[in-house]
Design a protein around this motif. Structure first.
Motif, PDB file in Angstrom:
ATOM      1  N   TYR A  57      18.181 -52.595  57.057  1.00  0.00           N
ATOM      2  CA  TYR A  57      18.704 -53.451  56.579  1.00  0.00           C
ATOM      3  C   TYR A  57      19.268 -54.593  57.782  1.00  0.00           C
ATOM      4  O   TYR A  57      19.796 -55.610  57.688  1.00  0.00           O
ATOM      5  CB  TYR A  57      20.245 -53.058  55.972  1.00  0.00           C
ATOM      6  N   ASP A  93      18.924 -57.162  54.180  1.00  0.00           N
ATOM      7  CA  ASP A  93      20.274 -56.398  53.595  1.00  0.00           C
ATOM      8  C   ASP A  93      20.270 -57.068  52.224  1.00  0.00           C
ATOM      9  O   ASP A  93      21.120 -57.944  51.866  1.00  0.00           O
ATOM     10  CB  ASP A  93      21.350 -56.891  54.500  1.00  0.00           C
ATOM     11  N   PRO A 122      21.004 -56.616  48.146  1.00  0.00           N
ATOM     12  CA  PRO A 122      21.720 -55.375  47.211  1.00  0.00           C
ATOM     13  C   PRO A 122      20.597 -54.664  46.281  1.00  0.00           C
ATOM     14  O   PRO A 122      20.924 -53.843  46.184  1.00  0.00           O
ATOM     15  CB  PRO A 122      22.622 -56.468  46.539  1.00  0.00           C
ATOM     16  N   ARG A 158      19.019 -52.239  48.235  1.00  0.00           N
ATOM     17  CA  ARG A 158      19.917 -51.115  48.920  1.00  0.00           C
ATOM     18  C   ARG A 158      19.990 -49.973  47.612  1.00  0.00           C
ATOM     19  O   ARG A 158      19.853 -48.792  47.504  1.00  0.00           O
ATOM     20  CB  ARG A 158      21.326 -51.797  48.972  1.00  0.00           C
ATOM     21  N   ARG A 159      20.128 -50.698  46.419  1.00  0.00           N
ATOM     22  CA  ARG A 159      20.177 -49.936  45.063  1.00  0.00           C
ATOM     23  C   ARG A 159      19.014 -49.213  44.886  1.00  0.00           C
ATOM     24  O   ARG A 159      18.763 -47.893  44.469  1.00  0.00           O
ATOM     25  CB  ARG A 159      20.467 -50.754  43.988  1.00  0.00           C
ATOM     26  N   GLY A 204      18.734 -46.521  47.990  1.00  0.00           N
ATOM     27  CA  GLY A 204      19.754 -45.553  47.994  1.00  0.00           C
ATOM     28  C   GLY A 204      20.094 -44.744  46.677  1.00  0.00           C
ATOM     29  O   GLY A 204      20.549 -43.608  46.692  1.00  0.00           O
TER      30      GLY A 204
END
Length: 418
Positions: free
Chosen positions: A269, A277, A279, A282-283, A286
């Motif tokens: 990120y 970075d 979203p 990230r989802r 993660g």
């Protein structure tokens, strides 16, 4: 003896003696006085000697008492020393037992270990060796005491390494290859006594043949995988469990305009000033990926500072490693911006073409209707001309073709013309 006692003694002596003339009496008295005086002197000497003996006896008694006290003290010290000796003897026996136990443990350890170890003295003579060393290098019990130079372990001369360790007191590692293909890692260390005296060297030989083969296979597999990654034309990233970049291919550097130095070891990120970075990403990494082994065709739209707006398909897969190591993540990035733009352009073209077709269809229907009305009007004019005996003013082409036999279309009035 006092004077009165002396007179009494003389009177008694005279009274006991027989009567004699006066001269004999005086002579006897003088003689007795001399004897008495001699007896007194002797008695005085005896008394003084007795006094001296008493003093000596008293002094000897004091010395005896002092000696007795010293003997008592010595006896107590001897008893204390005996107790200490008993304690020391018990401690010594315990230490001897511990030493015997430690020696037994050491001997069992050396006998059970697979580590080939050879102990040399300062003259490079074999002091001892483990059974593993005996089996590996074909050493016999009779080889103890022989110089190591007499034994051909490998084609490599070991003496320079041993001399260097004895001179620098620094351990040395070296790889040895035997003619039979086996590979050993030799370690040379100084032999230290319990008094920290250097008394030779210790040679240990670890068979690393299987380890080297496994390492070579792992290196080959790594090279093979890296070559595949370099060959793939899609950007590829290999991430560790903390999502830090371990490997990236050249296509990734070229497409996203980042360097290797600012990429490797960097959190995903944080790459390119935070351009990753995202979203959705990230989802994906993660939440979604930990629950699944792989994800395919995960579409992400993002605007990058250097390359602009991009549409990407992300394919991620967890790479399981050896037990105890966290899995890696292989992330493949496919830039489908051009495809999406082409699809959008094609969709717009289809929509425009469909609109044109519909417009043309409407125009054709309108044109056909107008043409049919014109044909009907021409037919009516021609019929009026025929009724008046005149030639047809608007001859129709399909009627002419039908009259010539070259067309398949005929009007309803053609039989009447015949």
């Amino acid at each position: 003896m006092s004077q009165s006692d002396t007179h009494e003694f003389l009177i008694a002596a005279l009274g006991a003696a027989p009567a004699s003339p006066a001269a004999d009496t005086e002579e006897a008295i003088r003689h007795l006085e001399d004897e008495l005086r001699s007896a007194q002197e002797h008695a005085q000497a005896m008394f003084e000697e007795l006094e001296s003996s008493n003093e000596d006896l008293k002094s000897a008694n004091e010395e005896y008492q002092s000696t007795n006290e010293e003997l008592e003290t010595s006896k107590e010290e001897l008893q204390s020393f005996n107790e200490e000796m008993g304690t020391v003897n018990t401690e010594l026996n315990r230490k001897v037992a511990e030493r015997d136990h430690a020696n037994s443990d050491l001997e069992n350890l050396l006998n059970s270990t697979d580590l080939a170890t050879i102990f040399l003295d300062r003259d490079l003579r074999i002091r001892a060796f483990t059974p593993a060393a005996g089996s590996v290098f074909r050493l016999l019990a009779g080889d103890a005491g022989r110089p190591i130079t007499d034994l051909a372990f490998t084609s490599v001369d070991l003496v320079p390494d041993i001399r260097e360790v004895l001179g620098t007191l620094t351990a040395r590692l070296r790889q040895l290859d035997r003619a039979d293909g086996r590979r050993f890692q030799m370690r040379v260390l100084p032999y230290r006594t319990v008094r920290n005296v250097i008394d030779g060297v210790v040679l240990t030989f670890t068979d690393v043949t299987a380890l080297k083969e496994a390492s070579q296979q792992s290196e080959d597999a790594k090279t093979y995988a890296e070559n595949i990654i370099r060959t793939v034309r899609e950007p590829l990233l290999v991430l560790d469990a903390e999502l830090r970049v371990k490997t990236a291919n050249e296509t990734f550097y070229d497409v996203f305009r980042v360097s290797e130095g600012e990429t490797l070891g960097t959190l995903l990120y944080d790459l390119g000033g935070g351009q990753w970075d995202i979203p959705e990403l990230r989802r994906l990494l993660g939440q979604v990926l930990p629950q699944r082994e792989a994800l395919e065709n995960f579409e992400v739209n993002h605007t990058f500072p250097k390359i602009g707006s991009k549409t990407m398909l992300l394919n991620a897969r967890r790479i399981l490693q050896q037990e105890g190591k966290k899995p890696l993540i292989l992330l493949a990035i496919e830039d489908i911006t051009a495809r999406r733009q082409a699809e959008e352009a094609l969709r717009k073209s289809h929509a425009e073409l469909r609109a044109h077709v519909e417009e043309l269809d409407r125009f054709n229907r309108a044109a056909v209707g107008r043409e049919m009305r014109m044909i009907d009007l021409k037919k009516e004019v021609n019929e009026l001309c025929q009724r008046q005996g005149e030639a047809a003013r608007y001859p129709l082409e399909f009627e002419q073709d039908g009259a010539d036999g070259g067309g398949a279309l005929q009007t309803e009035e053609s039989p009447e013309r015949k």
